[in-house]
Design an enzyme around this catalytic site. Sequence first.
Site, short mmCIF file in Angstrom:
data_model
loop_
_atom_site.label_atom_id
_atom_site.label_comp_id
_atom_site.label_asym_id
_atom_site.label_seq_id
_atom_site.Cartn_x
_atom_site.Cartn_y
_atom_site.Cartn_z
N CYS A 28 47.25 91.87 -18.28
CA CYS A 28 46.20 91.29 -19.07
C CYS A 28 45.53 92.05 -20.06
O CYS A 28 44.85 91.30 -20.73
CB CYS A 28 45.00 90.99 -17.91
SG CYS A 28 45.92 89.81 -16.58
N HIS A 30 38.13 91.12 -20.23
CA HIS A 30 39.15 90.18 -19.76
C HIS A 30 38.44 89.32 -18.63
O HIS A 30 37.48 90.03 -18.07
CB HIS A 30 40.47 91.02 -19.17
CG HIS A 30 41.40 90.41 -18.36
ND1 HIS A 30 41.90 89.16 -18.65
CD2 HIS A 30 41.79 90.65 -16.98
CE1 HIS A 30 42.71 88.83 -17.76
NE2 HIS A 30 42.66 89.62 -16.79
N ASN A 83 42.14 82.80 -14.78
CA ASN A 83 42.44 84.11 -15.40
C ASN A 83 43.88 83.72 -16.15
O ASN A 83 44.69 83.35 -15.69
CB ASN A 83 42.62 85.27 -14.39
CG ASN A 83 43.50 86.30 -15.07
OD1 ASN A 83 43.81 86.42 -16.38
ND2 ASN A 83 43.85 87.30 -14.15
C1 LIG Z 1 41.85 88.49 -4.88
C2 LIG Z 1 40.25 88.67 -4.69
C3 LIG Z 1 39.50 87.37 -5.53
C4 LIG Z 1 39.97 88.73 -3.25
O1 LIG Z 1 38.59 88.80 -3.06
P1 LIG Z 1 38.34 89.77 -2.01
O2 LIG Z 1 36.71 89.71 -2.03
O3 LIG Z 1 38.83 91.09 -2.50
O4 LIG Z 1 38.77 89.15 -0.77
P2 LIG Z 1 39.67 90.10 0.42
O5 LIG Z 1 41.09 90.29 -0.46
O6 LIG Z 1 39.00 91.14 0.79
O7 LIG Z 1 39.74 88.79 1.32
C5 LIG Z 1 38.58 88.33 2.18
C6 LIG Z 1 39.26 87.22 2.98
O8 LIG Z 1 39.16 86.09 2.19
C7 LIG Z 1 40.32 85.55 2.46
N1 LIG Z 1 40.73 84.79 1.23
C8 LIG Z 1 41.61 85.13 0.17
N2 LIG Z 1 41.76 84.30 -0.60
C9 LIG Z 1 41.09 83.18 -0.34
C10 LIG Z 1 41.07 81.74 -0.70
N3 LIG Z 1 41.66 81.48 -2.01
N4 LIG Z 1 40.07 81.12 -0.06
C11 LIG Z 1 39.69 81.39 1.12
N5 LIG Z 1 39.66 82.47 1.91
C12 LIG Z 1 40.44 83.58 0.98
C13 LIG Z 1 41.29 86.63 2.81
O9 LIG Z 1 42.26 86.14 3.43
C14 LIG Z 1 40.57 87.49 3.69
O10 LIG Z 1 40.37 86.81 4.93
P3 LIG Z 1 40.18 87.80 6.31
O11 LIG Z 1 38.93 88.51 6.01
O12 LIG Z 1 40.02 86.97 7.19
O13 LIG Z 1 41.54 88.81 6.25
C15 LIG Z 1 39.75 89.92 -5.38
O14 LIG Z 1 40.30 91.02 -4.76
C16 LIG Z 1 40.13 90.02 -6.90
O15 LIG Z 1 39.63 89.37 -7.82
N6 LIG Z 1 41.02 90.87 -7.26
C17 LIG Z 1 41.45 91.16 -8.54
C18 LIG Z 1 42.72 90.17 -8.69
C19 LIG Z 1 43.15 90.07 -10.24
O16 LIG Z 1 42.22 89.75 -10.91
N7 LIG Z 1 44.22 89.93 -10.69
C20 LIG Z 1 44.82 89.75 -11.74
C21 LIG Z 1 44.69 91.09 -12.54
S1 LIG Z 1 44.48 90.97 -14.04
#
Ligand SMILES: CC(C)(COP(=O)(O)OP(=O)(O)OC[C@H]1O[C@@H](n2cnc3c(N)ncnc32)[C@H](O)[C@@H]1OP(=O)(O)O)[C@@H](O)C(=O)NCCC(=O)NCCS
Length: 338
Positions: free
Chosen positions: A122, A263, A293
């Site tokens: 990214c 970003h 994104n």
């Molecule tokens: C991916 C992201 C949104 C997840 O958010 P988070 O707050 O870290 O959430 P977690 O991964 O801890 O998951 C929390 C819960 O939500 C759930 N969950 C994940 N995606 C979900 C969705 N789309 N809808 C509903 N629930 C979801 C998970 O399964 C988890 O459930 P559990 O507690 O029962 O296991 C966040 O980590 C993120 O934005 N990371 C960066 C990713 C990114 O930007 N990638 C590209 C890089 S440039």
Amino acid sequence: MSLTVRPVVGRRAKITALGTYVPPDVLTNQDLEKMVETSDQWIMARVGIRERHVLAKGLGVSDMCVEAAKRCLAMRGIQPSDLEVILVGTNTPDMIFPATACLVQHKIGASGCWGFDVLGGCSGFMYALQAGVKLVESGAHRKVMVCGADANTRMVDYTDRTTCVLFGDGSGAVLIEPAEEGEIGFIDYINEIDGAGGVSLNLPGGGSLNPSTHETVGKKMHYIHQDGPAVYKFAVRKMAEASAKLLERNGVTVADLGCFISHQANKRIITATAERLGMASDRVIINIEKYGNTSAGTIPLAMETAIEEGKLNKGDLVLLAAAGAGFTVATVLLRWEI
Ligand SMILES: CC(C)(COP(=O)(O)OP(=O)(O)OC[C@H]1O[C@@H](n2cnc3c(N)ncnc32)[C@H](O)[C@@H]1OP(=O)(O)O)[C@@H](O)C(=O)NCCC(=O)NCCS
């Protein structure tokens, strides 16, 4: 402010035009609710995305670059044949080779130029931008077009709710030219790569290590894989650290900045980074709600949003920051000269 403008080897460079493009088709959170177990409420609260644009079948990332490039050229009032170099930051090229830069050059009819692709996760647009700046600063070239674009929706598994809600398709292009007398343009940058983070965000199939086979496709290796929380923590920590160091070594404080263009991976990543920097929220550019994104497309798309919102004006100091797969980090300090 005590901005000390560091001398460059050669001449100064600046952005002279901007063009952006997103494809017309839209995928909303409500659409995703019908595809995976998710909700508009969860996506808005945890990521801040309402909808994202999707590139139509039969088109590639080069086609989005072409649209952005045409708008950029129109803004500057020059012809494709005036371009000397085309650089494309992308993680989702039309194909492994030839380079998307070659496809864009041919499609817009930019005869007589050269160019190449930059794969920086990214941060890809930012790395391409800085390569373009150096080509102008060195005196080697006077008109360098830098595109940033990704067709992420082609690479996500629409049965995996942890990734499919995050990504969209979009593009942007800027023109880099020598600065005029009295202009500052690009000031400084701090970048870093950390390959130890490669395991946390990758697309493992289809390359030389794991060429596409029925087996790699069966294992879904042609999709984006990520450890979301690891990426989240890295992005906030490193974008904030590199940005603070960049401002400090140039005698600039956040109060001197017209805006902060980051970003757009997750609204919470952007606001957490801005908070660590002490940046006032009304000058932090956020458009992730509309686009998701778009990887290498986010910075130019956010520049466009900043201009539309009246937050990016001639003479403003601007801080750009990105982080992504690699891991990669990129920060740029510049003065906007258009
Ligand atoms: C991916 C992201 C949104 C997840 O958010 P988070 O707050 O870290 O959430 P977690 O991964 O801890 O998951 C929390 C819960 O939500 C759930 N969950 C994940 N995606 C979900 C969705 N789309 N809808 C509903 N629930 C979801 C998970 O399964 C988890 O459930 P559990 O507690 O029962 O296991 C966040 O980590 C993120 O934005 N990371 C960066 C990713 C990114 O930007 N990638 C590209 C890089 S440039």
